[in-house]
Structure formats: C-alpha cells, structure tokens
Write an enzyme that holds these catalytic residues in place. Structure first.
Site, PDB file in Angstrom:
ATOM      1  N   CYS A  46       0.826  -1.211   0.000  1.00  0.00           N
ATOM      2  CA  CYS A  46       0.000   0.000   0.000  1.00  0.00           C
ATOM      3  C   CYS A  46       0.865   1.269   0.000  1.00  0.00           C
ATOM      4  O   CYS A  46       0.395   2.346  -0.354  1.00  0.00           O
ATOM      5  CB  CYS A  46      -0.940  -0.002   1.208  1.00  0.00           C
ATOM      6  N   ILE A 278      -6.204 -27.679   2.181  1.00  0.00           N
ATOM      7  CA  ILE A 278      -5.658 -26.467   1.527  1.00  0.00           C
ATOM      8  C   ILE A 278      -6.553 -25.258   1.822  1.00  0.00           C
ATOM      9  O   ILE A 278      -7.766 -25.304   1.622  1.00  0.00           O
ATOM     10  CB  ILE A 278      -5.539 -26.653  -0.006  1.00  0.00           C
ATOM     11  N   TYR A 427     -17.112  14.675  20.997  1.00  0.00           N
ATOM     12  CA  TYR A 427     -17.374  16.046  20.570  1.00  0.00           C
ATOM     13  C   TYR A 427     -16.627  17.067  21.421  1.00  0.00           C
ATOM     14  O   TYR A 427     -16.692  17.052  22.641  1.00  0.00           O
ATOM     15  CB  TYR A 427     -18.872  16.386  20.620  1.00  0.00           C
TER      16      TYR A 427
HETATM   17  C1  LIG Z   1       0.259  -0.352  -5.124  1.00  0.00           C
HETATM   18  C2  LIG Z   1      -0.759  -0.968  -4.223  1.00  0.00           C
HETATM   19  C3  LIG Z   1      -1.396  -0.183  -3.295  1.00  0.00           C
HETATM   20  C4  LIG Z   1      -2.362  -0.741  -2.463  1.00  0.00           C
HETATM   21  N1  LIG Z   1      -2.989   0.063  -1.545  1.00  0.00           N
HETATM   22  C5  LIG Z   1      -3.902  -0.479  -0.718  1.00  0.00           C
HETATM   23  C6  LIG Z   1      -4.514   0.303   0.283  1.00  0.00           C
HETATM   24  O1  LIG Z   1      -4.199   1.497   0.439  1.00  0.00           O
HETATM   25  N2  LIG Z   1      -5.458  -0.273   1.076  1.00  0.00           N
HETATM   26  C7  LIG Z   1      -5.796  -1.592   0.939  1.00  0.00           C
HETATM   27  O2  LIG Z   1      -6.643  -2.078   1.689  1.00  0.00           O
HETATM   28  N3  LIG Z   1      -5.213  -2.362   0.006  1.00  0.00           N
HETATM   29  C8  LIG Z   1      -4.271  -1.847  -0.820  1.00  0.00           C
HETATM   30  N4  LIG Z   1      -3.673  -2.639  -1.738  1.00  0.00           N
HETATM   31  C9  LIG Z   1      -4.102  -4.046  -1.865  1.00  0.00           C
HETATM   32  C10 LIG Z   1      -3.423  -4.920  -0.837  1.00  0.00           C
HETATM   33  O3  LIG Z   1      -2.044  -4.699  -0.902  1.00  0.00           O
HETATM   34  C11 LIG Z   1      -3.762  -6.372  -1.136  1.00  0.00           C
HETATM   35  O4  LIG Z   1      -5.163  -6.516  -1.000  1.00  0.00           O
HETATM   36  C12 LIG Z   1      -3.083  -7.331  -0.200  1.00  0.00           C
HETATM   37  O5  LIG Z   1      -1.693  -7.187  -0.245  1.00  0.00           O
HETATM   38  C13 LIG Z   1      -3.453  -8.769  -0.581  1.00  0.00           C
HETATM   39  O6  LIG Z   1      -2.753  -9.668   0.203  1.00  0.00           O
HETATM   40  P1  LIG Z   1      -2.408 -11.108  -0.331  1.00  0.00           P
HETATM   41  O7  LIG Z   1      -1.684 -11.800   0.750  1.00  0.00           O
HETATM   42  O8  LIG Z   1      -3.599 -11.729  -0.919  1.00  0.00           O
HETATM   43  O9  LIG Z   1      -1.416 -10.866  -1.572  1.00  0.00           O
HETATM   44  P2  LIG Z   1      -0.078 -10.043  -1.651  1.00  0.00           P
HETATM   45  O10 LIG Z   1       0.087  -9.162  -0.506  1.00  0.00           O
HETATM   46  O11 LIG Z   1      -0.051  -9.432  -3.017  1.00  0.00           O
HETATM   47  O12 LIG Z   1       1.037 -11.155  -1.582  1.00  0.00           O
HETATM   48  C14 LIG Z   1       1.129 -12.156  -2.529  1.00  0.00           C
HETATM   49  C15 LIG Z   1       2.552 -12.686  -2.565  1.00  0.00           C
HETATM   50  O13 LIG Z   1       2.513 -13.979  -3.104  1.00  0.00           O
HETATM   51  C16 LIG Z   1       3.661 -14.179  -3.908  1.00  0.00           C
HETATM   52  N5  LIG Z   1       3.346 -15.283  -4.805  1.00  0.00           N
HETATM   53  C17 LIG Z   1       2.353 -15.368  -5.719  1.00  0.00           C
HETATM   54  N6  LIG Z   1       2.350 -16.570  -6.310  1.00  0.00           N
HETATM   55  C18 LIG Z   1       3.374 -17.265  -5.771  1.00  0.00           C
HETATM   56  C19 LIG Z   1       3.886 -18.567  -5.973  1.00  0.00           C
HETATM   57  N7  LIG Z   1       3.331 -19.383  -6.854  1.00  0.00           N
HETATM   58  N8  LIG Z   1       4.937 -18.954  -5.246  1.00  0.00           N
HETATM   59  C20 LIG Z   1       5.497 -18.132  -4.338  1.00  0.00           C
HETATM   60  N9  LIG Z   1       5.064 -16.886  -4.102  1.00  0.00           N
HETATM   61  C21 LIG Z   1       4.014 -16.468  -4.807  1.00  0.00           C
HETATM   62  C22 LIG Z   1       3.830 -12.846  -4.598  1.00  0.00           C
HETATM   63  O14 LIG Z   1       5.159 -12.679  -4.997  1.00  0.00           O
HETATM   64  C23 LIG Z   1       3.470 -11.874  -3.472  1.00  0.00           C
HETATM   65  O15 LIG Z   1       4.628 -11.472  -2.775  1.00  0.00           O
HETATM   66  C24 LIG Z   1      -2.676  -2.113  -2.570  1.00  0.00           C
HETATM   67  C25 LIG Z   1      -2.014  -2.915  -3.505  1.00  0.00           C
HETATM   68  C26 LIG Z   1      -1.053  -2.350  -4.314  1.00  0.00           C
HETATM   69  C27 LIG Z   1      -0.335  -3.227  -5.305  1.00  0.00           C
END
Ligand SMILES: Cc1cc2nc3c(=O)[nH]c(=O)nc-3n(C[C@H](O)[C@H](O)[C@H](O)COP(=O)(O)OP(=O)(O)OC[C@H]3O[C@@H](n4cnc5c(N)ncnc54)[C@H](O)[C@@H]3O)c2cc1C
Length: 543
Positions: A46, A278, A427
């Site tokens: 984020c 899973i 407030y």
């Molecule tokens: C630029 C940006 C700004 C954001 N701002 C906000 C915000 O302000 N507020 C908010 O609520 N949300 C925000 N989000 C969204 C938030 O970051 C995501 O909803 C959150 O990170 C999701 O978590 P996750 O664990 O599902 O995936 P992620 O945090 O994306 O993590 C997934 C990880 O899995 C790894 N991965 C994937 N496939 C494999 C594999 N096969 N083997 C090994 N590793 C793998 C990837 O490399 C990654 O590091 C933002 C996202 C981005 C990109």
C-alpha cells in the site's frame, strides 16, 4: 506427544505473513515455511505509490519484517525467490522452484495456505511490453519506475486507469513534478463509488494539474522519436497501468481446486478450499458480500490480513469464521479523501435490490463556528422499511475515514438508521458537533421512514415536477434548477396561496435543511411537499 504439523504458506505478504505469525502464536510446535517468489516478504504494497513519489523516501521503510526477523522472532522459515510451481494433492506435496539457481524440489505439507495475491491486469493491447510501460505491485516495480524517471529525466506520464492504484500513482507522479494525463475508459474514476460522489474528485484532479480524459479507453502504446505515444496522440515519457487486478489462481486451478463464478478461489468461512487440507486467503479468493449476498472479488489489505488470522486459527484447531466483507475502503488524492463501506447504488442495482432509500448531506466536519470547518459530502443508503444501513460513501478533506468507519462498524452489527440517530460520538468544537454529521444522517433517514420527511431525488424527478426553491434570492440568482419557483423560507408562511395544492412540491435549498423546515410546515398546511435530498449541492454533484 503428537507430531508437529507441517504448514506451507505460498506468498508471504499481507495474508501469508499474517497467517504465519498468528499460527506460531497459537502453535509453538508447528513447522511453518513461507515461500515467496519475490525478493521480499511482508512489505507494504500500500505504500508503493508513495515511495515512487518520494513521500516515503526510504525503501527500507516499506519492509515490515525480514526473513531473518521471521526466523529470530517466530522460528518461521522464509524462502524468498522461491516459487511454488505445482501442488500435488494426492501426496500433499508442492514443487518449489528456486528462481535464482533454477533448482526444483518437493516439499510436504499437512496444511497448505495459498496467499498468492492478485496480478495487475495487462490487456492484449499493442505496446504494453515496451520499456517505460509499468505496473505497480512490488518493490522491484517501484525501483524500475524510479530508475526510469531518473534515467529519462521524465517530464510527462500517462496513467491508464483511475482506480485506487492509478489515482495514487497520478498524485505521486505530480509530487515528482511530472505532467500527468489520466485516461479512464468510462465516465468516472473510482468506479467502486457512485458517480455523483466522485464528481468532486474529478474537479480536484484538474485543480492539482492532472489532465483527466474520461471515456478514453487505453487502446495501445507506440514509440515515436524516443517517446512513448498513448492511443496514437498522447506523447509521454512513461505509462503506468492501473487497470485493475485479477486473482492469481493458476496454482489452484492446475491443482483442481474449485474456483468461483468471479474467477477467484472458492473458500468456506474457515478459508478452506474444496480440498480440506488447503486454505486460501487474500486477493486470490472470492468473498461473501454481506449486503448483496453475492460472492465477489475484493483486493484489500484488511480482509487479507483477517483471513490470514482465521486460516491460522482453523489450522490450529479453533472454530474461527470469516464473516464476509462490506468493501470498506478509502483513497486519498492530494488532500481529498473518498471512502465507502457497504453497498453503493450501483452494487444494489447489480444485485437486483430495489427496496432502499438514500439521503445526501453536506455538513461541516466540525461545528461551523470553530475555525477551519470543512465540508463533507455524505451519502447514506438504507433498507426500506426497516432502516437497516446498507452503505455509506463520504468525500471530503477531513474526518472522512472516521465517518465511514463508524458506519462500517454499525453495518457489521446490522445497525439501522435509528442506531445512527443514537450513536454517541466524541465532541469538542475542533473535532465534531454535539449533533454529529452521522447523527444527522440518522435523523434525516429516520425522519423519512417515520413519515416526517418525504424525500425526492434529483435523478428521479418527473419531467413536469413543480420545483420550489426556498433559498434566499441572491442564492437563487447565482444558480437554480430550470423552472424553479423561488419563495425564501422566511416568506413562505405568508405566500402559501402562490403554491398549487394539487401538485407535489419538490422543495430544495442549499443542502436540505431549510427545505426540511419548509416541508414540515407545508405538509402541516395541507400541501404534498417533499425535500429533494441534499439540495442544490447534490444537484451540482449529479450534473
Ligand atoms: C500499489 C498498491 C497499493 C495498495 N494500496 C492499498 C490500500 O491502500 N489499502 C488496501 O486495503 N489495500 C491496498 N492494496 C491491496 C493490498 O495490498 C492487497 O489486498 C493485499 O496485499 C493482498 O494480500 P495477499 O496476501 O492476498 O497478496 P499479496 O500481498 O499481493 O502477496 C502475494 C505474494 O505472493 C507471492 N506469490 C504469488 N504466487 C506465488 C507462488 N506461486 N509462489 C510463491 N510466491 C508467490 C507474490 O510474490 C506476493 O509477494 C494495494 C495494492 C497495491 C499493489
């Protein structure tokens, strides 16, 4: 002594890292391994746009926990640069590829947690792989963008897509002094919100020097004289794609796990997939929308973190359940914030839900007499006839998150507009009002449901509506609805004979308050009067 559980977690950022740390707190003996194909785990996605813009100057600030910390504090094994390339459900193993050495090996699990996130959308359009065209998902992405801007001495950027990431990137590129053009395929940015609530943002973007091109779908990128050219006519130095994300479901699909109608991994309230060993969490899964009852995709950090905790609980033998989502979210662009929780009119319409009403109000964020009061735009949507709160959207410069967060908590508890009338909030003059804006939202909605305040809406007026403007003449002269009759509120009681008794009087003022007084008085005098919700300000937002 029972054997320790072996848990493998795929993806070590929001959901995965939360799951791992929680599991360790619950089960000291579990053998926990995180594989992430990227160079980092537990980083602040984020914060990425703000690092590009220099607001967060040090990249290290984005790193919330290192593999070393996971080991030292939790004895959790973290393998970065390791991609899980296959799941073998019958043997409960995964195949892992070391992306640095190319070596592959298998690892076994008792429980597997998938938290692979969502990938930026990159449609099949010409030129999206050209140097200078970027997506924003990881720290290496920000390094590339910053490096490109420095190397090319970039002065101009095109951002394609006006969602959260596109808007945050547009702001941050302006912070770096670049000219920014934002292209958006439809008539509004922030499509998760209702159009009228976004209109102040459109003005705000232009005010801050972002050229907004609505109804302009990205059609492709080409190169000309060392520059990039977007859609054949916008010459630029770099292009940021903020076109949305799609859940990373490749692994799950190949393993035969069930996917939902929206393309995300299907899970139950324990975050279990169709294979009971899973689990899947975060952006990759479909979640249940508590208001519309639909399964949806929702890429937000809060739900991902909470789901990680729930999967850990369940693996550790606890009966925790994920409640579902309301889509509570906020986006800041320069000093303007837009936040929402629960349903919008758009999402209700998509779900076929019609028994709702909405009220608009435009209060100051704290009492007007205290210096610095700022206008908030609020839209509250509630069910008819029971008054259950369905959603709230807010736009303004101050206090936006507080307003929406309170309503979000009420929605989780099935709160009604009558609860909102009674909600007790902090407030003092510099912070709010004795009757807070949220109390007012409750009063207006509850008055309506009790029959004290008949409402009408600007976007649902009959073509031949009788419009009564009860503002002062100077306000009327500055701008008014076509065909409106102006009788200022103080004169109304003496001029009742000028009004038709056989027609509905659609009454408005600046924000709805004077019109409410007028409607009360008119209806007690035998007229059929209604307050056009949110008054002339709402009309402006809907224009
Ligand atoms: C630029 C940006 C700004 C954001 N701002 C906000 C915000 O302000 N507020 C908010 O609520 N949300 C925000 N989000 C969204 C938030 O970051 C995501 O909803 C959150 O990170 C999701 O978590 P996750 O664990 O599902 O995936 P992620 O945090 O994306 O993590 C997934 C990880 O899995 C790894 N991965 C994937 N496939 C494999 C594999 N096969 N083997 C090994 N590793 C793998 C990837 O490399 C990654 O590091 C933002 C996202 C981005 C990109």
């Amino acid at each position: 002594m029972t054997e320790s559980k072996k848990v493998i977690i795929v993806g070590g950022v929001a959901g995965g890292a939360s799951c791992a740390a929680r599991l360790r707190r619950l089960d000291e003996r579990a053998e926990i391994t995180i594989y992430d194909r990227g160079p980092f785990v537990s980083f602040a996605n984020c914060g990425l746009p703000y690092h590009v813009g220099g607001v967060i100057p040090n990249e290290a600030s984005l790193l919330l926990a290192s593999p070393q910390l996971f080991h030292d504090r939790f004895r959790i094994g973290v393998q970065v640069h390791h991609e899980v390339v296959a799941i073998h459900r019958e043997t409960k193993t995964v195949t892992v590829k070391n992306l640095l050495s190319g070596e592959q090996f298998d690892d076994t699990y008792d429980s597997l947690v998938l938290s692979p996130g969502a990938a930026p959308l990159k449609p099949e359009l010409p030129g999206l792989d050209l140097p200078g065209v970027f997506t924003v998902r990881s720290i290496p992405d920000t390094r590339e963008i910053r490096g490109w801007i420095a190397k090319t001495k970039a002065k101009h950027a095109v951002v394609a897509g006006g969602g959260f990431i596109g808007l945050e990137m547009a702001e941050n590129l302006r912070h770096l002094g670049l000219e920014v053009v934002l292209v958006q395929n439809g008539p509004q940015v922030m499509i998760s919100m209702d159009a009228e609530m976004v209109s102040p943002l459109h003005t705000h973007l232009e005010k801050h020097g972002i050229q907004l091109r609505l109804n302009t779908p990205l059609s492709g990128v080409t190169q000309r004289d060392g520059k990039l050219v977007v859609n054949g006519d916008i010459e630029t130095d770099l292009v940021i794609l903020g076109l949305g994300v799609r859940p990373e479901t490749g692994l799950a699909k190949a393993a035969g796990l069930t996917l939902g109608a929206r393309g995300g991994i299907k899970v139950d309230s324990h975050m279990r997939t169709s294979d009971p060993t899973i689990f899947a969490i975060g952006d990759a899964v479909e979640v249940h929308d508590l208001i519309t009852d639909f399964d949806i995709l929702l890429a937000l950090a809060g739900p991902a973190n909470r789901q990680g905790r729930i999967a850990a609980d369940v693996i550790a033998g606890r009966d925790s359940n994920f409640r579902g989502v309301q889509g509570t979210a906020i986006c800041g662009v320069f000093d303007l914030a837009m936040a929402q929780t629960g349903a919008t009119e758009k999402s209700l319409k998509r779900a076929g839900i019609t028994d709702y009403e909405k009220v608009y109000l435009h209060p100051k964020h704290h009492v007007g007499y205290y210096p610095g009061a700022q206008t908030l735009h609020l839209k509250l949507i509630f069910a008819k006839p029971d008054g259950r709160i369905l959603g709230m959207q807010a736009v303004g410069t101050v206090d936006v998150a507080r307003k929406v967060d309170v309503v979000s908590a009420l929605i989780q508890k099935n709160g009604t507009v009558y609860d909102l009338e009674e909600v007790e909030l902090c407030y003092a003059p510099q912070f709010g009002a004795a009757k807070d804006a949220l109390n007012y939202a409750g009063f207006i909605a509850a008055n309506h449901l009790r029959g004290d305040l008949p409402l009408s809406q600007w976007n649902a007026l009959p073509a031949d509506a009788f419009l009564l403007d009860v503002r002062d003449p100077d306000e009327f002269t500055e701008g008014h609805a076509d065909g409106a009759v102006n009788i200022p509120l103080p004169e109304l009681r003496d001029r009742l004979d000028e009004l038709p008794r056989d027609r509905v009087l659609h009454t408005y003022c600046g924000v709805g308050q004077r019109a409410y007084y007028a409607v009360r008085m008119l209806n007690q005098s035998g007229f059929d009067a209604r307050d056009i919700s949110g008054g002339w300000i709402t009309a402006g937002m809907m224009a």
